[in-house]
Design an enzyme around this catalytic site. Structure first.
Site, PDB file in Angstrom:
ATOM      1  N   CYS A  31       0.851  -1.191   0.000  1.00  0.00           N
ATOM      2  CA  CYS A  31       0.000   0.000   0.000  1.00  0.00           C
ATOM      3  C   CYS A  31       0.885   1.240   0.000  1.00  0.00           C
ATOM      4  O   CYS A  31       2.067   1.170   0.362  1.00  0.00           O
ATOM      5  CB  CYS A  31      -0.940   0.014   1.208  1.00  0.00           C
ATOM      6  SG  CYS A  31      -0.093   0.147   2.792  1.00  0.00           S
ATOM      7  N   CYS A  34       2.665   1.921   3.220  1.00  0.00           N
ATOM      8  CA  CYS A  34       3.777   0.991   3.436  1.00  0.00           C
ATOM      9  C   CYS A  34       5.024   1.496   2.708  1.00  0.00           C
ATOM     10  O   CYS A  34       6.131   1.508   3.257  1.00  0.00           O
ATOM     11  CB  CYS A  34       3.424  -0.398   2.924  1.00  0.00           C
ATOM     12  SG  CYS A  34       1.945  -1.124   3.648  1.00  0.00           S
ATOM     13  N   ASP A 453      -2.634   9.534 -38.554  1.00  0.00           N
ATOM     14  CA  ASP A 453      -1.843   9.504 -39.781  1.00  0.00           C
ATOM     15  C   ASP A 453      -2.527   8.558 -40.774  1.00  0.00           C
ATOM     16  O   ASP A 453      -3.237   7.632 -40.373  1.00  0.00           O
ATOM     17  CB  ASP A 453      -0.434   9.018 -39.460  1.00  0.00           C
ATOM     18  CG  ASP A 453       0.424   8.891 -40.697  1.00  0.00           C
ATOM     19  OD1 ASP A 453       0.457   9.848 -41.492  1.00  0.00           O
ATOM     20  OD2 ASP A 453       1.046   7.828 -40.880  1.00  0.00           O
TER      21      ASP A 453
END
Length: 788
Positions: A31, A34, A453
């Protein structure tokens, strides 16, 4: 586990220094908070130069000065933050030597049988039995001990045992958070457990410890499932390869195969490394790399990619890149690195949580301390037809403060963005779309206009015969004479005609003599003693043929006058003009005395182009614009065929940049789609640059923000849909989690929200909810787009 270290000498303040990079797996770092804790611990180590922490994959990449510290010091700093480094060697490069490719993601873990899980289950049993004694067997809930003149019943002892089993790991993590000055969920929960236990609220302390531990296990499980999609990507390439050495087949690790060696791939096996087919023919499933749904036929001279599956034939492949340099390896590396490019939403959430958490913590403290001081007598309040009584007892308000402390955890909305980004990016990679950062995933979903393109994007980029119009002969004879002449030419038109003849099965083509190229007009040569010509209509007009009727555009159906041409009435009125209006190049074939017919050649529109443009409009893209350096006529014909909103023709590369900037001024965010090389300036100018057909092309992979690995314009709507949905998922997760926490916070002083409810709904429930919501992105798949 380490993934090796590599040396990088750089100039320091007092000379040269050696910098090594250690790639470490930290499974429990799952996380943002952490990662923040680990980062703060590493920052205190003198000699650490740079860190890249990826909680969504559980990996840490740390660059350090090897003259001052070793990899063991780096590992020690991570462990000082409370996280174990899986299989860390603790050795520097000199001791370890060269290493091969390592693991770049935390390995799957048995979440429910880990030591943490076992302690949680033991704590849960103690809580359940304690609750039985507390509420159902109260007469038997006798005092069994006395601590500091405080009697402890059987239920109290059971609750304390639950706190010891399930709460100590939480308190330990909270200690590391306090040590690293990180105000995160571990510190909040650890503090709450200690405080509740210290003042004798054993039920609350035990319930909080067990429920929070279960919530952590569920979040670990959800994150592990989120990592699965990347693991699946990494498992595409086989670990072993069958190599031909000295005439013998040997099974060796793929990482030990050198460039130039020959590997053998039998039916049903995966191709271990990028290479070129030297012998054999087979259909190869390239979907893991390019996302192509149909296997591609491969023969001698064709390129193949690591991770592709050999469907039916025997292949011998000359290796062109090592395991670490294959297209698949680069894709995996870029997907892993994509997390480092944080989205604007993620940055906002991080800033917001920096204010949100301290604010709610202060509110929790005030909630526990102020009401008991100011409420002397119970106060009755009626709200929405319900009556509430606010008393001034310390116990009630302490529990309310404890509950707000639980709600203060920002985990759910902090992880909502990174989990969604990883889910979206890995899902895209498995479908042949490489997104090189969460910021590009977010930006693509918000574009207002798409510039495309023409050559190689909307069209195949290869000339092909589209029409054969024969006169005074058959289609086959016309094509045979044209192909016979063109076999001596090196022009792309010649290649298209020869390819068509080959498709028609014309094996023996006439051999021209006295071949001559007529610059800017066409070619001529003698076949069976007669001179044949192939070239522009103007060439035949010079030879005396009057093709004005065939080249004249009719106006409202009015028939033009008859002409006295030497080949009068050869072509129907408007035949050649109609072909030219469609953007096709017309090659007339004949002799000095008669015209045999005409062959039309064009860069074919991709079958999926028209539907792709339609789908983009359906998904909400305001404007699709074609940019091309081709002439006006061809550009107009292609634009009409695919249905773009507008086109801009005869553009040089710098003029394409101007066109993109003009679209940005008029519509807003623009995505530019091109080949990744010729369109590089325009790709760089747009908010998002998308390269077509990047598989095996280093330049395209490096230049574009997003790469469509196969030549499939049909993946463009999928990309926009995925990105647009990902933005919606992130917004939903953030606002729903904040809304739920806000409602829970409102219910706390009213006595409607308990500690258990705060943990189950506000922390565990929302974290699982946002993770599950993010996993929805993996269900978005490309639509099969076909011409209509």
């Amino acid at each position: 586990m380490t993934d090796g270290s590599h040396e990088d000498e750089r100039a320091g303040g007092d000379g040269r220094r050696r910098e090594l990079t250690a790639r470490l797996v930290v499974p429990e770092m799952d996380c943002p908070s952490c990662a923040q804790k680990v980062d703060k611990s590493l920052q205190r180590v003198d000699g650490v130069v740079d860190t890249t922490l990826q909680p969504t994959t559980g990996t840490a990449t740390v660059t350090y000065d090897s003259d001052r510290i070793s990899e063991a010091d780096v590992i020690e700093a991570i462990e000082a933050a409370g996280y174990e480094v899986a299989g860390g060697s603790g050795t520097d490069e000199d001791e370890r030597g060269e290493t091969g490719d390592g693991v770049d993601i935390a390995p799957p873990s048995e979440i429910w049988t880990t030591p943490r899980a076992k302690k949680t289950w033991i704590g849960a049993v103690f809580v359940v039995v304690g609750l039985l004694f507390e509420f159902l067997l109260s007469t038997q809930n006798v005092a069994v001990a006395n601590v500091l003149d405080y009697p402890l019943s059987i239920a109290d002892v059971l609750f304390l045992a639950a706190v010891a089993a399930s709460g100590i790991p939480v308190v330990r993590s909270g200690y590391y958070s306090a040590k690293n000055r990180s105000l995160d969920i571990d510190l909040l929960m650890g503090t709450a457990i200690i405080a509740a236990t210290g003042i004798g609220y054993f039920v609350e302390a035990a319930t909080l410890a067990v429920l929070f531990s279960i919530a952590e296990l569920l979040e670990d499980y959800a994150m592990d499932r989120a990592r699965d999609s990347l693991r699946e990507l990494m498992e595409l390439s086989p670990d072993e390869a069958t190599v031909l050495r000295a005439g013998e087949e040997l099974a060796v690790p793929a990482g030990e195969v050198e460039v130039g060696e020959t590997v053998v791939v039998r039916p049903g096996e995966k191709i271990p490394l990028d290479g070129t087919v030297r012998e054999g023919e087979s259909a190869v499933d390239q979907s893991p790399i390019t996302g192509e749904s149909v296997p591609v036929d491969k023969a001698a001279g064709d390129e193949v990619y690591a991770g592709a599956i050999n469907e039916e034939g025997y292949l011998e492949i000359e290796v062109t890149s090592t395991a670490g340099d294959s297209t698949l390896s680069r894709v995996i590396e870029m997907v892993q690195g994509a997390q480092a490019n944080r989205t604007e939403t993620e940055q906002f959430v991080d800033r917001f949580s920096g204010y949100y958490t301290p604010a709610v913590v202060v509110l929790a403290i005030l909630t526990a301390a102020i009401p008991p001081l100011v409420i002397a007598d119970p106060v009755s309040v009626e709200f929405a037809g319900y009556g509430f009584v606010f008393a001034g007892d310390w116990q009630t308000w302490f529990v309310h403060g404890l509950t707000l402390l639980v709600i203060a955890c920002p985990c759910a909305f902090v992880i909502s963005t990174p989990v969604s980004v990883v889910s979206g990016i890995t899902s895209a990679a498995k479908n042949g779309v490489l997104i090189k950062g969460g910021n590009y995933l977010e930006a693509m979903g918000g574009v207002d206009a798409v510039a495309v393109d023409k050559t190689g994007t909307l069209t195949k980029g290869e000339l092909a015969v589209t029409d054969v119009v024969s006169l005074n002969t058959t289609d086959d004879d016309l094509l045979r004479y044209a192909a016979g002449l063109e076999r001596r030419s090196q022009h792309p038109i010649a290649a298209a005609i020869l390819a068509r003849a080959d498709e028609a099965g014309m094996g023996d083509l006439p051999e021209p003599t006295s071949f001559e190229s007529l610059t800017g007009k066409g070619i001529r040569g003698e076949i069976d003693g007669e001179t044949y010509y192939a070239g522009k209509p103007a060439l035949f007009e010079e030879l005396g043929f009057d093709l004005s009727l065939a080249r004249r555009e009719t106006d409202g159906g009015v028939v033009a006058e008859e002409t006295s041409q030497s080949d009068s009435g050869a072509f129907a009125e408007d035949t050649l003009a109609a072909l030219e209006r469609e953007g096709k190049t017309v090659v007339v074939v004949g002799t000095g005395s008669k015209v045999l017919g005409a062959i039309a050649i064009a860069d074919e529109v991709r079958p999926a182009s028209k539907r792709a443009v339609e789908r983009l409009h359906e998904l909400g893209v305001e404007r699709v614009v074609m940019l091309t350096g081709d002439n006006e006529g061809t550009a107009r014909a292609i634009a009409e065929a695919v249905g773009v909103d507008e086109y801009r023709a005869e553009l040089l590369p710098d003029e394409k940049v101007d066109a993109v900037e003009a679209l940005q001024s008029e519509y807003g965010a623009v995505a530019m789609v091109g080949d990744g090389i010729n369109d590089a300036p325009a790709l760089a100018t747009a908010e998002v640059g998308v390269a077509m057909g990047a598989a095996g092309t280093d330049t395209a992979l490096e230049t574009a923000d997003i790469a469509l690995m196969g030549d499939d314009i049909g993946k463009l709507p999928y990309l926009y849909d995925l990105s647009h949905t990902a933005n919606g998922v992130i917004r939903q997760s953030i606002w729903v989690s904040l809304g739920v926490k806000f409602l829970l916070a409102l219910g706390v002083p009213l006595g409607l929200v308990s500690v258990a409810l705060a943990v189950v709904v506000g922390d565990m429930g929302m974290s699982l909810g946002v993770t599950g919501n993010a996993m929805r992105l993996s269900r978005i798949t490309p639509e099969e787009l076909k011409s209509q």
